[in-house]
Design a protein around this motif. Sequence first.
Motif, PDB file in Angstrom:
ATOM      1  N   TRP A  96      -1.487  -4.108  -0.229  1.00  0.00           N
ATOM      2  CA  TRP A  96      -1.809  -3.610  -0.860  1.00  0.00           C
ATOM      3  C   TRP A  96      -1.438  -2.203  -2.368  1.00  0.00           C
ATOM      4  O   TRP A  96      -1.904  -1.647  -3.388  1.00  0.00           O
ATOM      5  CB  TRP A  96      -1.203  -1.394   0.304  1.00  0.00           C
ATOM      6  N   ALA A  97      -0.995  -3.601  -2.795  1.00  0.00           N
ATOM      7  CA  ALA A  97      -0.571  -3.403  -4.399  1.00  0.00           C
ATOM      8  C   ALA A  97      -1.945  -3.169  -4.901  1.00  0.00           C
ATOM      9  O   ALA A  97      -1.759  -2.337  -6.382  1.00  0.00           O
ATOM     10  CB  ALA A  97       0.081  -5.315  -4.436  1.00  0.00           C
ATOM     11  N   SER A  98      -3.248  -3.642  -4.953  1.00  0.00           N
ATOM     12  CA  SER A  98      -4.142  -2.696  -5.551  1.00  0.00           C
ATOM     13  C   SER A  98      -4.161  -1.677  -5.923  1.00  0.00           C
ATOM     14  O   SER A  98      -4.769  -0.942  -6.777  1.00  0.00           O
ATOM     15  CB  SER A  98      -5.496  -3.455  -4.623  1.00  0.00           C
ATOM     16  N   ALA A  99      -3.786  -0.467  -4.311  1.00  0.00           N
ATOM     17  CA  ALA A  99      -3.680   0.523  -4.766  1.00  0.00           C
ATOM     18  C   ALA A  99      -3.327   1.148  -6.154  1.00  0.00           C
ATOM     19  O   ALA A  99      -3.393   2.269  -6.420  1.00  0.00           O
ATOM     20  CB  ALA A  99      -3.342   1.375  -3.552  1.00  0.00           C
ATOM     21  N   GLY A 100      -2.161   0.520  -6.249  1.00  0.00           N
ATOM     22  CA  GLY A 100      -1.033   0.902  -7.181  1.00  0.00           C
ATOM     23  C   GLY A 100      -1.721   0.317  -8.482  1.00  0.00           C
ATOM     24  O   GLY A 100      -1.656   2.141  -9.186  1.00  0.00           O
ATOM     25  N   SER A 101      -2.498  -0.329  -8.590  1.00  0.00           N
ATOM     26  CA  SER A 101      -3.302  -0.418 -10.173  1.00  0.00           C
ATOM     27  C   SER A 101      -4.314   0.791 -10.205  1.00  0.00           C
ATOM     28  O   SER A 101      -4.239   0.540 -11.145  1.00  0.00           O
ATOM     29  CB  SER A 101      -3.307  -2.080  -9.864  1.00  0.00           C
ATOM     30  N   LEU A 102      -4.808   1.605  -9.094  1.00  0.00           N
ATOM     31  CA  LEU A 102      -5.964   2.227  -8.734  1.00  0.00           C
ATOM     32  C   LEU A 102      -4.989   3.619  -9.045  1.00  0.00           C
ATOM     33  O   LEU A 102      -5.518   3.940  -9.751  1.00  0.00           O
ATOM     34  CB  LEU A 102      -6.843   2.741  -7.908  1.00  0.00           C
ATOM     35  N   ALA A 103      -3.964   3.475  -8.161  1.00  0.00           N
ATOM     36  CA  ALA A 103      -2.654   4.587  -9.457  1.00  0.00           C
ATOM     37  C   ALA A 103      -2.764   4.487 -10.593  1.00  0.00           C
ATOM     38  O   ALA A 103      -2.348   5.568 -11.238  1.00  0.00           O
ATOM     39  CB  ALA A 103      -1.896   4.774  -8.113  1.00  0.00           C
TER      40      ALA A 103
ATOM     41  N   LEU B 100       1.474   2.694   9.370  1.00  0.00           N
ATOM     42  CA  LEU B 100       0.159   2.281   9.859  1.00  0.00           C
ATOM     43  C   LEU B 100      -0.429   0.882   9.139  1.00  0.00           C
ATOM     44  O   LEU B 100      -1.341   0.429   9.156  1.00  0.00           O
ATOM     45  CB  LEU B 100      -1.176   3.464  10.034  1.00  0.00           C
ATOM     46  N   SER B 101       0.100   0.752   7.636  1.00  0.00           N
ATOM     47  CA  SER B 101      -0.191   0.266   6.595  1.00  0.00           C
ATOM     48  C   SER B 101       0.211  -1.036   6.947  1.00  0.00           C
ATOM     49  O   SER B 101      -0.483  -2.159   6.090  1.00  0.00           O
ATOM     50  CB  SER B 101       0.254   0.425   5.473  1.00  0.00           C
ATOM     51  N   ARG B 102       1.445  -1.516   8.032  1.00  0.00           N
ATOM     52  CA  ARG B 102       1.600  -2.159   8.339  1.00  0.00           C
ATOM     53  C   ARG B 102       0.802  -3.114   9.738  1.00  0.00           C
ATOM     54  O   ARG B 102       0.949  -4.148   9.969  1.00  0.00           O
ATOM     55  CB  ARG B 102       3.408  -2.471   9.081  1.00  0.00           C
ATOM     56  N   LEU B 103      -0.073  -1.752  10.466  1.00  0.00           N
ATOM     57  CA  LEU B 103      -0.982  -2.357  11.046  1.00  0.00           C
ATOM     58  C   LEU B 103      -2.214  -2.489  11.214  1.00  0.00           C
ATOM     59  O   LEU B 103      -2.921  -3.161  11.693  1.00  0.00           O
ATOM     60  CB  LEU B 103      -0.960  -1.161  12.089  1.00  0.00           C
ATOM     61  N   ILE B 104      -2.621  -1.349   9.816  1.00  0.00           N
ATOM     62  CA  ILE B 104      -3.768  -1.249   9.233  1.00  0.00           C
ATOM     63  C   ILE B 104      -4.523  -2.469   8.336  1.00  0.00           C
ATOM     64  O   ILE B 104      -4.019  -1.991   7.661  1.00  0.00           O
ATOM     65  CB  ILE B 104      -4.292  -0.184  10.047  1.00  0.00           C
ATOM     66  N   SER B 105      -5.771  -2.820   8.554  1.00  0.00           N
ATOM     67  CA  SER B 105      -6.278  -3.128   7.208  1.00  0.00           C
ATOM     68  C   SER B 105      -6.903  -2.808   6.479  1.00  0.00           C
ATOM     69  O   SER B 105      -6.920  -1.574   7.052  1.00  0.00           O
ATOM     70  CB  SER B 105      -7.041  -5.144   7.654  1.00  0.00           C
ATOM     71  N   PRO B 106      -6.830  -2.896   5.176  1.00  0.00           N
ATOM     72  CA  PRO B 106      -7.053  -1.908   3.579  1.00  0.00           C
ATOM     73  C   PRO B 106      -9.367  -1.465   4.116  1.00  0.00           C
ATOM     74  O   PRO B 106      -9.324  -0.012   4.128  1.00  0.00           O
ATOM     75  CB  PRO B 106      -7.032  -2.246   2.030  1.00  0.00           C
TER      76      PRO B 106
END
Length: 412
Positions: A314-321, A14-20
């Motif tokens: 989705w790289a910014s989700a990694g910075s939040l992690a 879904l991460s390839r199909l749906i925007s953040p």
Amino acid sequence: MAANAILFLGIYLLSRLISPAEFGRYSAFQAMVLAVYPLLTLRYEYAIPVARSDGSARALLTLSLLLSVSATAVLSVGVLVLRGCCLPVEWISPAVAELIPLMGFAAVSASLASIFQLAAVRTGALRAMGVGRVLRAVCMTVGQVALALIVARGASSLIVGELVANLVLAAILAWASARYLPKLSVALQGRNIGKLWAAAKRFRAFALVSVPHAVSHQALVAIQGVAIGVLYGPTAMGHYFLMRKVLFSTIGLVSTALYQVCFSEASKTKGNHARLRELWTYSASLLAIVTIPIAVMLLFLGEQIFALLFGTEWASAGSLAAAAFPIIIMEPIAAAMAFMPAFLKRQPAAFGWSLTQNIVGIGSVWVIFLAGGRIEQAILGSSLAVAAVMLAYVVWLRAASAPSATQMAATQ
């Protein structure tokens, strides 16, 4: 384990199909559903496995089903009335707005799945429950991906896919637990209504203790996510919810299994505080072995890992992690103690700690936003504040579980 692996595969696809932004809207809707669905049954279904007689178990099952269906009607009317005045227009999309009336049905599908899982535990239909969870994961993944490809690449496809998957799980487990499902016409007879009322009074502690805790916790999690959406935009909300789903689902996979083992063992201690402490040390050590390497890896390579798994969007989700490092370290230590308040008879105090933890987390996000901080700074500040509350909770619970002089003398 297999069901969680399938769901993780679904997130990857879904991460390839749906925007953040759309994923954030779906997750906010899902979080709100999880916040309200304990109100549908007042948690009476959790008494089904522990009822002393089959008659009481059947009464609790019928009571839970009747409460769930009737409360759904009230909830559906309520969300229709509140839709226009209480939802922030900054993050809700038109497609999700159209599905707000489905919130009641989404909640009842989650409620039915929960009811029949606990009925399956009572009847010993554990194999059916395992198969049902795997089929739910398959149905949810295939349904959401298919709807995203064919109908719309938005939050609405994910919401409908999950709703249908929960109904599939409920149907499978209802079939497996059929001997506990009396005919509705029989259940509504005067004599049986009296049994339902008696069961409601006998197990009212589940409604009085468990419901406020479950609702407040899930509501505050939803509010924190929605607050991030309102303050920093729906894209940041999507990154935040993906980080939580990936991170805490991984931790939860281990902590849930350990909780079940420790709860079973703690029930045999008969108030032995020293044994409770031993169980906590054992479970905390195992959880730390799993989570600390994950936390360290995300601290230094969070963006690269999320970009590799889910795409550069989705790289910014990694910075939040990476910013959530403090809470990832404290989570296993606090989660390992989840079984202790019930045996120490400290549930109200534990509820107060949980409420404080969530309010502090939300307040930190708002304060940092008002001070002009970025989303990463808000998550870091919130994580530090929540980790501090968790540490205080651990210290308090360790003190509360200190063996009494009588127990120490008996041990010696």
